[in-house]
Design a protein around this motif. Structure first.
Motif, PDB file in Angstrom:
ATOM      1  N   ARG A   1      56.744 -20.563  29.817  1.00  0.00           N
ATOM      2  CA  ARG A   1      57.388 -20.494  31.139  1.00  0.00           C
ATOM      3  C   ARG A   1      58.757 -19.840  31.042  1.00  0.00           C
ATOM      4  O   ARG A   1      59.104 -18.968  31.837  1.00  0.00           O
ATOM      5  CB  ARG A   1      57.516 -21.892  31.753  1.00  0.00           C
ATOM      6  CG  ARG A   1      56.203 -22.504  32.168  1.00  0.00           C
ATOM      7  CD  ARG A   1      56.390 -23.729  33.039  1.00  0.00           C
ATOM      8  NE  ARG A   1      57.317 -24.719  32.534  1.00  0.00           N
ATOM      9  CZ  ARG A   1      56.983 -25.764  31.777  1.00  0.00           C
ATOM     10  NH1 ARG A   1      55.719 -25.938  31.410  1.00  0.00           N
ATOM     11  NH2 ARG A   1      57.897 -26.633  31.395  1.00  0.00           N
TER      12      ARG A   1
ATOM     13  N   MET B   1      54.539 -18.154  34.511  1.00  0.00           N
ATOM     14  CA  MET B   1      55.667 -19.026  34.844  1.00  0.00           C
ATOM     15  C   MET B   1      55.188 -20.435  35.204  1.00  0.00           C
ATOM     16  O   MET B   1      55.997 -21.359  35.276  1.00  0.00           O
ATOM     17  CB  MET B   1      56.480 -18.416  35.989  1.00  0.00           C
ATOM     18  CG  MET B   1      57.260 -17.182  35.545  1.00  0.00           C
ATOM     19  SD  MET B   1      58.016 -16.238  36.903  1.00  0.00           S
ATOM     20  CE  MET B   1      59.127 -17.448  37.585  1.00  0.00           C
TER      21      MET B   1
ATOM     22  N   GLU C   1      59.848 -16.303  32.682  1.00  0.00           N
ATOM     23  CA  GLU C   1      60.946 -16.240  33.653  1.00  0.00           C
ATOM     24  C   GLU C   1      61.978 -15.198  33.240  1.00  0.00           C
ATOM     25  O   GLU C   1      62.463 -14.422  34.070  1.00  0.00           O
ATOM     26  CB  GLU C   1      61.599 -17.610  33.799  1.00  0.00           C
ATOM     27  CG  GLU C   1      60.720 -18.622  34.509  1.00  0.00           C
ATOM     28  CD  GLU C   1      61.229 -20.052  34.396  1.00  0.00           C
ATOM     29  OE1 GLU C   1      62.315 -20.280  33.812  1.00  0.00           O
ATOM     30  OE2 GLU C   1      60.525 -20.948  34.899  1.00  0.00           O
TER      31      GLU C   1
END
Length: 91
Positions: A75, A67, A79
């Motif tokens: 990222r 992340m 997530e």
């Protein structure tokens, strides 16, 4: 001669789902790929891990590190995977 059960036997050869130790090995291998040199590989690994849901809980430390990846795609995928693994919700 036509074998009416051929398709059933053929289907039995292929696994219908993931099972215990095989699933765990796959999850660990995917978690390792979160550190791959390729952005696409890292993002794909995160996405697939999310698909395992709570079964992929062991991958959470690696996903949480992902992340903070330099690549937005990684990222975002990480997530989403963490959300799916921890809550069962699909973003």
């Amino acid at each position: 001669v036509i074998d009416a059960n051929k398709n059933e036997r053929l289907a039995a050869v292929y696994p219908r789902g993931r099972t215990g130790s095989a699933e765990k090995r796959i999850i660990l291998a995917l978690a390792d790929r979160l550190a791959d040199d390729s952005v696409r590989v890292r993002a794909a690994a995160a996405t697939v891990l999310g698909g395992f849901g709570s079964s992929a809980a062991d991958s959470l430390p690696a996903l949480q590190a992902a992340m903070a990846d330099d690549a937005l795609e990684v990222r975002t995928s990480a997530e989403r995977a963490v959300l799916r693994i921890t809550t069962g919700e699909a973003p």
